[in-house]
Structures are given as C-alpha cells and as structure tokens.
Design a protein around this motif. Structure first.
Motif, PDB file in Angstrom:
ATOM      1  N   ARG A 139       0.833  -1.204   0.000  1.00  0.00           N
ATOM      2  CA  ARG A 139       0.000   0.000   0.000  1.00  0.00           C
ATOM      3  C   ARG A 139       0.873   1.262   0.000  1.00  0.00           C
ATOM      4  NH1 ARG A 139      -3.944  -1.392   4.915  1.00  0.00           N
ATOM      5  NH2 ARG A 139      -2.065  -2.439   5.631  1.00  0.00           N
ATOM      6  N   THR A 140       0.281   2.349  -0.480  1.00  0.00           N
ATOM      7  CA  THR A 140       1.020   3.612  -0.588  1.00  0.00           C
ATOM      8  C   THR A 140       0.338   4.700   0.239  1.00  0.00           C
ATOM      9  OG1 THR A 140       1.746   3.027  -2.810  1.00  0.00           O
ATOM     10  CG2 THR A 140       1.902   5.354  -2.198  1.00  0.00           C
ATOM     11  N   ALA A 141       1.148   5.375   1.065  1.00  0.00           N
ATOM     12  CA  ALA A 141       0.654   6.515   1.859  1.00  0.00           C
ATOM     13  C   ALA A 141       1.256   7.799   1.306  1.00  0.00           C
ATOM     14  CB  ALA A 141       1.058   6.354   3.319  1.00  0.00           C
ATOM     15  N   PHE A 142       0.439   8.839   1.241  1.00  0.00           N
ATOM     16  CA  PHE A 142       0.887  10.167   0.817  1.00  0.00           C
ATOM     17  C   PHE A 142       0.827  11.051   2.055  1.00  0.00           C
ATOM     18  CE2 PHE A 142       0.554  14.331  -1.088  1.00  0.00           C
ATOM     19  CZ  PHE A 142       1.238  14.253  -2.298  1.00  0.00           C
ATOM     20  N   ILE A 143       2.005  11.408   2.576  1.00  0.00           N
ATOM     21  CA  ILE A 143       2.074  12.105   3.868  1.00  0.00           C
ATOM     22  C   ILE A 143       2.602  13.513   3.634  1.00  0.00           C
ATOM     23  CG2 ILE A 143       3.089  12.089   6.187  1.00  0.00           C
ATOM     24  CD1 ILE A 143       3.470   9.031   5.872  1.00  0.00           C
ATOM     25  N   THR A 144       1.770  14.520   3.875  1.00  0.00           N
ATOM     26  CA  THR A 144       2.243  15.899   3.706  1.00  0.00           C
ATOM     27  C   THR A 144       3.006  16.326   4.968  1.00  0.00           C
ATOM     28  OG1 THR A 144       0.231  16.948   4.576  1.00  0.00           O
ATOM     29  CG2 THR A 144       0.291  16.468   2.205  1.00  0.00           C
ATOM     30  N   GLY A 145       4.036  17.159   4.762  1.00  0.00           N
ATOM     31  CA  GLY A 145       4.825  17.631   5.900  1.00  0.00           C
ATOM     32  C   GLY A 145       5.705  16.546   6.486  1.00  0.00           C
ATOM     33  N   ALA A 146       6.481  15.882   5.616  1.00  0.00           N
ATOM     34  CA  ALA A 146       7.331  14.768   6.065  1.00  0.00           C
ATOM     35  C   ALA A 146       8.770  15.208   6.336  1.00  0.00           C
ATOM     36  CB  ALA A 146       7.314  13.648   5.027  1.00  0.00           C
ATOM     37  N   THR A 147       9.028  16.517   6.335  1.00  0.00           N
ATOM     38  CA  THR A 147      10.401  16.984   6.556  1.00  0.00           C
ATOM     39  C   THR A 147      10.721  17.154   8.040  1.00  0.00           C
ATOM     40  OG1 THR A 147       9.642  19.268   6.345  1.00  0.00           O
ATOM     41  CG2 THR A 147      10.521  18.224   4.352  1.00  0.00           C
ATOM     42  N   SER A 148       9.733  16.939   8.905  1.00  0.00           N
ATOM     43  CA  SER A 148       9.941  17.219  10.331  1.00  0.00           C
ATOM     44  C   SER A 148       8.824  16.555  11.135  1.00  0.00           C
ATOM     45  CB  SER A 148       9.904  18.743  10.527  1.00  0.00           C
ATOM     46  OG  SER A 148       9.900  19.086  11.882  1.00  0.00           O
ATOM     47  N   GLY A 149       9.027  16.451  12.435  1.00  0.00           N
ATOM     48  CA  GLY A 149       7.955  16.138  13.373  1.00  0.00           C
ATOM     49  C   GLY A 149       7.135  14.893  13.062  1.00  0.00           C
ATOM     50  N   GLY A 197       6.189  -1.679   5.943  1.00  0.00           N
ATOM     51  CA  GLY A 197       6.007  -2.297   4.633  1.00  0.00           C
ATOM     52  C   GLY A 197       5.209  -1.481   3.637  1.00  0.00           C
ATOM     53  N   TRP A 198       4.933  -0.210   3.981  1.00  0.00           N
ATOM     54  CA  TRP A 198       4.218   0.651   3.035  1.00  0.00           C
ATOM     55  C   TRP A 198       5.212   1.350   2.108  1.00  0.00           C
ATOM     56  CZ3 TRP A 198      -1.097   2.811   3.641  1.00  0.00           C
ATOM     57  CH2 TRP A 198      -1.842   2.140   4.619  1.00  0.00           C
ATOM     58  N   HIS A 224       9.464   8.126  -1.635  1.00  0.00           N
ATOM     59  CA  HIS A 224       9.654   9.142  -2.674  1.00  0.00           C
ATOM     60  C   HIS A 224       9.367  10.513  -2.088  1.00  0.00           C
ATOM     61  CE1 HIS A 224       9.509  11.248  -6.503  1.00  0.00           C
ATOM     62  NE2 HIS A 224       8.341  11.764  -6.130  1.00  0.00           N
ATOM     63  N   GLY A 225      10.311  11.428  -2.226  1.00  0.00           N
ATOM     64  CA  GLY A 225      10.122  12.789  -1.730  1.00  0.00           C
ATOM     65  C   GLY A 225       9.546  13.682  -2.822  1.00  0.00           C
ATOM     66  N   ALA A 226       8.506  14.437  -2.480  1.00  0.00           N
ATOM     67  CA  ALA A 226       7.887  15.368  -3.442  1.00  0.00           C
ATOM     68  C   ALA A 226       7.946  16.765  -2.839  1.00  0.00           C
ATOM     69  CB  ALA A 226       6.444  14.960  -3.730  1.00  0.00           C
ATOM     70  N   VAL A 227       8.724  17.630  -3.502  1.00  0.00           N
ATOM     71  CA  VAL A 227       8.981  18.971  -2.959  1.00  0.00           C
ATOM     72  C   VAL A 227       7.967  19.972  -3.504  1.00  0.00           C
ATOM     73  CG1 VAL A 227      10.702  20.806  -2.703  1.00  0.00           C
ATOM     74  CG2 VAL A 227      11.451  18.418  -2.918  1.00  0.00           C
ATOM     75  N   ASP A 243      -3.282   4.926  -1.441  1.00  0.00           N
ATOM     76  CA  ASP A 243      -4.304   4.280  -0.615  1.00  0.00           C
ATOM     77  C   ASP A 243      -4.661   5.120   0.602  1.00  0.00           C
ATOM     78  OD1 ASP A 243      -4.395   1.496  -1.894  1.00  0.00           O
ATOM     79  OD2 ASP A 243      -2.243   1.814  -1.571  1.00  0.00           O
ATOM     80  N   LEU A 244      -3.723   5.971   1.027  1.00  0.00           N
ATOM     81  CA  LEU A 244      -3.930   6.736   2.269  1.00  0.00           C
ATOM     82  C   LEU A 244      -3.364   8.139   2.095  1.00  0.00           C
ATOM     83  CD1 LEU A 244      -4.472   7.030   5.375  1.00  0.00           C
ATOM     84  CD2 LEU A 244      -2.147   6.144   5.717  1.00  0.00           C
ATOM     85  N   LEU A 245      -4.206   9.133   2.359  1.00  0.00           N
ATOM     86  CA  LEU A 245      -3.748  10.533   2.399  1.00  0.00           C
ATOM     87  C   LEU A 245      -3.658  10.955   3.858  1.00  0.00           C
ATOM     88  CD1 LEU A 245      -3.251  13.428   1.308  1.00  0.00           C
ATOM     89  CD2 LEU A 245      -5.748  13.684   1.146  1.00  0.00           C
TER      90      LEU A 245
END
Ligand code: NDP
Ligand code: 8X3
Length: 246
Positions: free
Chosen positions: A2-12, A25-26, A50-53, A77-79
């Motif tokens: 499965r794929t997660a799209f996580i905004t704000g992954a540069t910190s915290g 395993g995602w 994968h990093g998306a700037v 699959d997950l936002l």
C-alpha cells in the motif's frame, strides 16, 4: 504494497510517520518545502520512499508533483493531511493578520484543496484519509485564536467527509494531539529557547507516538473507522474557566 501520501514529512509527525510506515512495509510519498530533508529521508529509507517537494499552498506545484510520481507511487491508498503550522502566541487583538492568513491558507485551504484533488482516486481504491487536527480544535486558550479555528475546521471537515463518503468504503479520521515536541513551537515562536522551555519537564509526546497512532489507524480492518482520537501526554490536562473581575 500500500502507498501513503504524507504531507509535511520533513519534520515532526510527518517525518516520524514516513519512517514508521516504510518500516511497516508501506510505500510512502513524503512532501515538504525543504528538499534537503526529503533527500536525507530518501537516502535513509530507500526505494520505498519518494520525496515530493512543493508548498501545499501552491496548487500548480502540487499537481505537477502528483503528475510526476514515479512508477509504483501513483496509486495512493492513504492521504495523511499533516502539513500545518501555528504562527504567534499573541492574543487576537495583538496578532499579525499575515500570520492568520498563512495559517488559514496552509491548515484549511491547502488541506481542503489536496483532499478535493485526491478524493476521486481515494474513492476508486476504497482508501483512507487521516487529518491532523489538534486539541486546540476543542479547547480554547489565550493566543490560540486562528490556529484553534483552523484545527476546529479540520476536525469538523473530517466528520462531514465521513457523512458524504458513506457507502464509498473510504475511511476518514481526525487525529487531535496535545503537546508533542517537534519543530512546532520553534516555528510558532521563532525561538529555540521558548520551545525548550515549553517542553522541559513536561514529558511531551513525540513524533514517534503520533506515528504509531497513525499506523494503527491505517492498518485496522477495512470495516472499522476511527472517527476521532484525542491524545495528550499524561502531564497535560485541563485548566478551569478564566474570570476577569472589574
Ligand atoms: P513541524 O513543524 O515539526 O512539522 C510541520 C511540517 O509541515 C513540516 O514538514 C513542514 O514542511 C510542513 N509544512 C508547513 N507548512 C507547509 C507548507 N506551506 N507547504 C508544505 N509543507 C508545509 O510540526 P509538527 O510535526 O508538530 O506538526 C504537524 C501537524 O501536527 C501540524 O498540522 C500541526 O498543526 C499539528 N499538531 C502539532 C502538535 C504539536 O504539539 N506538535 C499538536 C497537535 C497538532 P516544510 O517546512 O519543509 O515545508
Ligand atoms: C498543537 C497543540 O496545545 O499547542 O496543536 O495548541 S497546542
């Protein structure tokens, strides 16, 4: 996978969540404005990341990043709508309007926009949305003003999405954390000392605590929806009503 799209992954929270989801395993698409931090995370996490700037307020940049997702990362699959911030601790009558607009643009407008953009594909995949609200959505405090207002939007938007998405199989959760030590207070105040003072001796939650919660919600069986979770460190609780006497 499965794929997660996580905004704000540069910190915290977002950075900790990227680590936790890859470990579980995602595949993870992690976003943020700071390219160097996403590059470091990619070097650490390898092929599953994968990093998306892009700036979440820039819809054209966001869409270009979504259109350029590499093979294997395009089917989300997950936002996790996590990118956000507080700016300032002044009471409303002393606060900066520019700060207010930045919080609304980031925490409300950009979050709603990316959700709108991704809803068709999330519905097609019977996916899930986890929105990061805050205890500030439910408990007012001096200096919380617009920040608390934005997080109340996130909570209520999440619950209303649940209503609209009934029957689609898409799950929606509002996560409402209290005090957690990240870069949140540094960004809010501009002072590392203020941040250190706030968290000192308070036993705050960590990014890892929130990441574990996100992963737990995400991996529940598909017939279960967690509507809201409010969580705090044990040392944080409630204050009484304030009374001003003439
Ligand atoms: P951090 O400051 O550590 O992380 C914030 C993240 O949001 C960064 O990755 C930052 O990336 C990203 N971000 C902010 N503005 C933008 C923007 N315009 N475009 C793209 N990305 C952006 O804070 P936290 O991890 O603590 O905060 C994460 C979420 O949790 C926020 O929504 C916050 O309101 C919420 N929250 C935090 C609590 C706490 O006590 N820490 C408690 C309750 C909720 P970059 O700067 O690289 O763009
Ligand atoms: C962050 C938690 O209590 O600083 O959303 O508003 S608080």
């Amino acid at each position: 996978m499965r794929t997660a799209f996580i905004t704000g992954a540069t910190s915290g929270f977002g950075e900790a969540a990227a680590r936790a989801f890859v470990k579980a395993g995602w595949r993870v698409v992690g976003t943020g404005r700071r390219a160097d931090r996403l590059e470091q995370l990619a070097a650490e996490l390898g092929e599953a990341f994968h990093g998306a700037v892009f700036d979440v307020r820039d819809e054209a940049a966001r869409d270009a990043a979504l259109d350029a997702l590499p093979e294997g990362f395009g089917e989300i699959d997950l936002l996790v709508n996590n990118a956000g911030l507080a700016l300032g601790t002044e009471p409303a009558q002393a606060a900066s309007l520019t700060n207010w607009k930045t919080m609304i643009d980031t925490n409300v407008t950009a979050l709603a926009s990316i959700t709108h953009r991704m809803l068709p594909s999330l519905i097609a995949r019977r996916g899930a949305i986890i929105n990061i609200s805050s205890v500030a959505a439910s408990y007012p405090y001096t200096g919380g003003n617009v920040y608390g207002g934005t997080k109340a939007f996130v909570r209520q938007f999440s619950l209303n999405l649940r209503s609209d998405l009934a029957g689609t199989g898409v799950r929606v959760t509002s996560i409402e954390p209290g005090m957690a030590e990240t870069e949140f207070t540094l960004i809010r105040t501009g002072s590392q000392q203020a941040s250190d003072t706030l968290y000192s001796g308070a036993g705050p939650m960590t990014g890892g605590d929130i990441a574990e919660t996100l992963l737990w919600v995400a991996e529940l069986p598909p017939h279960l929806n967690i509507n809201t979770i409010e969580l705090m460190p044990v040392n944080q609780s409630f204050a009484g009503f304030a009374v001003h006497r003439e």
